[in-house]
Write a protein that holds these residues in place. Structure first.
Motif, short mmCIF file in Angstrom:
data_model
loop_
_atom_site.label_atom_id
_atom_site.label_comp_id
_atom_site.label_asym_id
_atom_site.label_seq_id
_atom_site.Cartn_x
_atom_site.Cartn_y
_atom_site.Cartn_z
N PRO A 148 -3.57 -3.46 9.16
CA PRO A 148 -3.85 -2.75 7.89
C PRO A 148 -5.05 -1.83 7.97
CG PRO A 148 -4.48 -5.08 7.76
CD PRO A 148 -3.69 -4.92 9.02
N PHE A 149 -4.86 -0.60 7.48
CA PHE A 149 -5.95 0.35 7.35
C PHE A 149 -6.39 0.31 5.89
CE2 PHE A 149 -3.74 1.80 11.10
CZ PHE A 149 -4.78 2.14 11.97
N LEU A 150 -7.56 -0.27 5.65
CA LEU A 150 -7.94 -0.62 4.29
C LEU A 150 -8.82 0.43 3.60
CD1 LEU A 150 -8.63 -4.40 4.85
CD2 LEU A 150 -6.57 -3.31 3.97
N VAL A 151 -9.24 1.46 4.31
CA VAL A 151 -9.99 2.54 3.67
C VAL A 151 -9.23 3.85 3.81
CG1 VAL A 151 -12.13 3.89 3.68
CG2 VAL A 151 -12.23 1.42 3.98
N PHE A 152 -9.08 4.33 5.03
CA PHE A 152 -8.35 5.57 5.28
C PHE A 152 -7.22 5.31 6.25
CE2 PHE A 152 -7.69 9.44 7.82
CZ PHE A 152 -7.33 10.32 6.82
N PRO A 153 -6.00 5.73 5.92
CA PRO A 153 -4.86 5.50 6.82
C PRO A 153 -4.96 6.39 8.07
CG PRO A 153 -4.19 6.83 4.94
CD PRO A 153 -5.60 6.41 4.67
N ALA A 154 -5.61 5.86 9.08
CA ALA A 154 -5.92 6.67 10.26
C ALA A 154 -4.67 7.11 11.02
CB ALA A 154 -6.84 5.88 11.20
N GLN A 182 0.85 -1.18 0.00
CA GLN A 182 0.00 0.00 0.00
C GLN A 182 0.90 1.24 0.00
OE1 GLN A 182 -1.90 -1.46 3.68
NE2 GLN A 182 -3.83 -0.85 2.75
N ARG A 183 1.31 1.65 -1.17
CA ARG A 183 2.25 2.78 -1.23
C ARG A 183 1.51 4.13 -1.33
NH1 ARG A 183 4.91 -1.26 -4.09
NH2 ARG A 183 7.00 -1.72 -3.31
N ARG A 184 0.29 4.13 -1.80
CA ARG A 184 -0.45 5.39 -1.98
C ARG A 184 -1.83 5.28 -1.34
NH1 ARG A 184 3.99 6.19 -3.41
NH2 ARG A 184 4.76 7.16 -5.34
N PRO A 185 -1.92 5.04 -0.02
CA PRO A 185 -3.24 4.84 0.61
C PRO A 185 -4.14 6.07 0.50
CG PRO A 185 -1.53 5.10 2.28
CD PRO A 185 -0.82 4.96 0.97
N ILE A 186 -3.56 7.27 0.63
CA ILE A 186 -4.37 8.49 0.53
C ILE A 186 -4.92 8.65 -0.88
CG2 ILE A 186 -4.27 11.01 0.54
CD1 ILE A 186 -4.46 9.98 3.27
N LEU A 187 -4.10 8.35 -1.90
CA LEU A 187 -4.53 8.48 -3.28
C LEU A 187 -5.67 7.51 -3.59
CD1 LEU A 187 -4.15 9.67 -6.10
CD2 LEU A 187 -2.43 7.89 -6.55
N GLY A 220 -6.91 -7.87 8.35
CA GLY A 220 -7.57 -7.13 7.28
C GLY A 220 -8.80 -7.85 6.76
N HIS A 221 -8.75 -9.19 6.76
CA HIS A 221 -9.91 -9.95 6.30
C HIS A 221 -11.06 -9.87 7.29
CE1 HIS A 221 -8.34 -11.68 2.62
NE2 HIS A 221 -7.19 -11.90 3.23
N VAL A 222 -10.74 -9.67 8.57
CA VAL A 222 -11.80 -9.46 9.56
C VAL A 222 -12.55 -8.18 9.25
CG1 VAL A 222 -12.29 -9.05 12.00
CG2 VAL A 222 -10.56 -10.74 11.35
N PHE A 223 -11.80 -7.12 8.92
CA PHE A 223 -12.42 -5.84 8.56
C PHE A 223 -13.29 -6.00 7.30
CE2 PHE A 223 -12.30 -1.96 5.98
CZ PHE A 223 -12.78 -1.02 6.88
N ALA A 224 -12.72 -6.64 6.28
CA ALA A 224 -13.46 -6.82 5.03
C ALA A 224 -14.70 -7.68 5.24
CB ALA A 224 -12.55 -7.46 3.98
#
Length: 725
Positions: A159-165, A91-96, A228-232
């Motif tokens: 892992p922050f899978l939507v927004f890198p908090a 995840q190199r560009r999470p904000i993008l 991350g799979h728990v979140f998904a």
């Protein structure tokens, strides 16, 4: 040019094809729908704040689903594919990625806002609240993820899978506390969840690399889902349960507008599809098995399955079938007990605009006190059949508001039909209950609820034979609801009279009742009036081609579609019915003048601007030709038939007059929507256009004719080619 980098980008795009295509669909749905007559009104939420909120919520949740699946593949791709990529996935560009999802959802929101009639700044509020609510749901899923994460086996940060908090310090602090949360209760909770998940995870072990923490866990450790799979999984379960619950609630169709609009439910369906398809690609890509082949295999299994066919409701009713009058019997009864001048109406197809214009015209003409009792026959096609059905229902229930009811949308019900019963019919046709439930059934139920046709519970609803009794008693007009058989191209009518079966029916038009198989002794087969209208309006893909539900799914029967494929103007069957009536000497001696009112809901076609095309045009050319020929070819045929018919009866001293009431919409009123919804502006266009017709030659023709004056003042003799005025 760095070909190695391009190759890596293409491989990465292939791995991310489901979320990328989802974002592309979300971003382009607004622009495509905005200029598409079939989809445009799907965006219109009538300025309803709750509907705007639910649409925005679903749009952003779909965007966050695509963002999550993108980041999930990037985060766990190295484990799943065991380093088969030259460059490590990360995840190199999470904000993008997050902003890309937000932009795609915002584009749809903007088009929904623009499509809303008389947009105001206050309508931005529910759209913004929808986005906030979707983000709040992501926040809840994150809490579930961290509450079930075991810090001992999950590297920090999880892992922050939507927004890198972790870019926002207060959020990072809050989530770290959850991540490090340790108490007897938390350990018991995690242990309980871990033990419950062992059985399914053991089943997945042979193919689960990238789904579990370790395929071969350390000694004494059980298998665990990756954090991350728990979140998904949390978001996916919420979406799927929402889809099932809302779908079940929406199956209870009432006259009121659905609480969850069609667009929001379609987006919810896309959310579930994105989760499911992304999970399939992440699983099968490890083995180089394409998702497309998975879908092809499933389609091959169900495409020819008889249980996946579409059926319409035919009711077996105990007792003797009510006797229906022939055209001659009906006309003799009307002439003996009513006005000596009769009006026959032909109303064409064209979706909800045809229905609304038909309803508006017929209700507007009721201001002439003689019109109500002078209408002897209405021959209708497609959308015009809905308008004529509502008008006919008004003879039974005078409280029905014909023009108002004809405007009522059914787009939510069609959207539900596509995304629930018809989807599961395609995927799992073997496990269906009532095989008649589909998007066509949803249309019927909506029309029945709006027009009080009693199609609820165990009641049969308003059957066509009931209206046959009313017609025989002279209490309502004769109806010809036109349809067509797919397999033969033969025209079919659903009628409340005994449609001609004599040699005078040279058009060889079939009567639906004559096509039904012999029922058990002491009973008969009948059809609901709203079902007949729906079959007449089964054009394009909005309503399906269906066969009667009399036989089992493994039987064979004809499929019925829109009558507009054969005759979009309703003239063909009208003339066959009238010819049978005029062959009776009593009717012929009583009728010296007959007026045929032709309602036209669309403008005369204008030459289109020609464009350069390539070989791809050959794909669209056949359906385009079929669609456009209804204007030129069918109009010419209808006019010629009417002229020849009138010339024949002119030799027998019967004058056949005709007039046209046309929908002359201009500007924004000119475009006819193909969906079952008119927006506020299009509804106003119907009323404004009728206002321009109230003093037209067509209305004057009807007034003179019904008053017993000379029709030649404003009407046209059809024998002289009575072209449109």
């Amino acid at each position: 040019m760095n070909w190695s980098l391009i190759g890596q980008g293409l491989r990465l795009s292939y791995l991310l094809r489901v979320p990328l295509l989802t974002l592309l669909l979300l971003a382009t749905l607004g622009p495509i729908s905005f200029s598409n007559n079939l989809l445009a009104n799907l965006l219109d939420q009538d300025g309803n704040g709750w509907h705007l909120f639910t649409v925005s919520f679903a749009a952003f949740l779909l965007a966050f689903t695509a963002v999550t699946t993108t980041n999930l593949i990037l985060h766990y791709g190295n484990q799943r594919f065991e380093g088969r990529f030259e460059q490590q996935l990360a995840q190199r560009r999470p904000i993008l990625v997050f902003l890309t999802g937000c932009i795609a959802a915002t584009i749809l929101d903007v088009y929904v806002y623009i499509r809303t009639v008389e947009p105001g700044l206050w309508k931005i509020a529910p759209l913004a609240l929808g986005a906030v609510a979707a983000l709040a749901l992501v926040f809840v899923a994150k809490i579930v993820q961290l509450s079930l994460t075991e810090p001992a086996v999950t590297p920090h940060p999880p892992p922050f899978l939507v927004f890198p908090a972790y870019f926002v310090k207060p959020l990072e602090h809050f989530f770290d506390n959850l991540y490090c949360w340790s108490s007897a209760r938390s350990k018991a909770l995690k242990s309980r969840v871990g033990s419950l998940s062992q059985f399914p995870l053991e089943i997945m072990r042979p193919a689960a690399q990238g789904y579990l923490i370790h395929v071969e866990p350390p000694s004494g450790e059980g298998l665990r889902l990756l954090s991350g799979h728990v979140f998904a999984l949390s978001l996916a379960i919420i979406a799927f349960l929402s889809y099932l619950i809302i779908g079940l609630v929406k199956s209870n169709i009432t006259a009121e507008r659905a609480a969850v609009p069609g667009l929001a439910f379609v987006l919810l369906f896309f959310i579930v599809a994105c989760w499911f398809l992304a999970a399939l690609t992440f699983f099968f890509d490890r083995y180089r098995f394409p998702l497309l082949w998975t879908i092809v295999v499933l389609a091959a299994m169900t495409a020819l399955t008889p249980q996946s066919d579409h059926f319409f409701r035919v009711q077996q009713i105990q007792g003797a079938m009510p006797k229906a009058s022939t055209a001659a019997e009906y006309l003799k009864g009307r002439l003996a007990n009513g006005p000596k001048r009769i009006v026959l109406v032909a109303t064409p197809g064209g979706g909800i605009q045809a229905a609304a214009w038909t309803g508006q015209v017929l209700e507007g003409l009721e201001k002439n006190s003689n019109f109500h009792n002078s209408v002897a026959l209405i021959s209708s096609v497609s959308g015009g059949s809905l308008g004529s059905m509502i008008y006919a229902a008004g003879f039974v229930d005078p409280k029905i508001q014909v023009a108002h009811n004809a405007l009522q949308p059914a787009i939510d019900e069609v959207a539900w039909g596509w995304t629930v019963p018809d989807f599961w019919r395609t995927v799992l046709p073997w496990f269906r209950g009532d095989r008649t439930i589909d998007r066509g059934w949803a249309l019927e139920k909506k029309w029945s609820a709006v027009n009080n046709l009693n199609d609820t519970g165990d009641a049969h609803g308003t059957m066509l034979s009931q209206w046959a009794e009313a017609a025989s008693a002279g209490k309502m007009p004769a109806l010809l609801i036109n349809s067509m058989i797919v397999e033969t191209g033969a025209p079919v009518v659903f009628t409340n009279t005994n449609f001609p079966v004599t040699p005078k029916n040279k058009q060889r038009i079939l009567n639906f009742y004559g096509l039904c198989p012999a029922p058990p002794p002491g009973s008969y087969y009948d059809i609901r009036v709203n079902t007949a209208a729906r079959l007449s309006a089964s054009f394009s893909y909005v309503a399906p081609a269906s066969r009667p539900s009399v036989d089992s799914p493994f039987g064979v029967a004809y499929h019925f579609v829109d009558g507009g494929y054969y005759d979009n103007f309703g003239i063909n069957s009208l003339l066959a019915w009238l010819a049978e009536g005029l062959e009776d000497s009593v009717v012929a001696d009583s009728l010296r003048d007959v007026l045929i009112l032709q309602i036209r809901h669309f403008n005369a076609p204008e030459p289109t601007t020609l464009k350069q095309v390539g070989w791809g045009f050959q794909i669209a050319a056949p359906p385009l030709a079929l669609y456009h020929q209804r204007d030129y070819a069918q109009a010419s045929t209808a006019n010629n038939q009417l002229e020849f018919f009138a010339k024949y009866y002119a030799t027998r001293n019967i004058n056949v007059w005709t007039t046209y009431i046309k929908y002359d919409g201009t500007g924004t009123c000119a475009e006819a929507p193909l969906s079952w919804k008119l927006d506020k502006n299009q509804q106003d266009c119907i009323a404004r256009t009728w206002a321009t017709q109230t003093h037209s030659d067509a209305v004057a023709c009807i007034d003179d004719y019904l008053a017993g004056d000379d029709p030649a003042n404003h009407c046209k003799l059809a024998s002289r080619g009575g072209e449109e005025q």
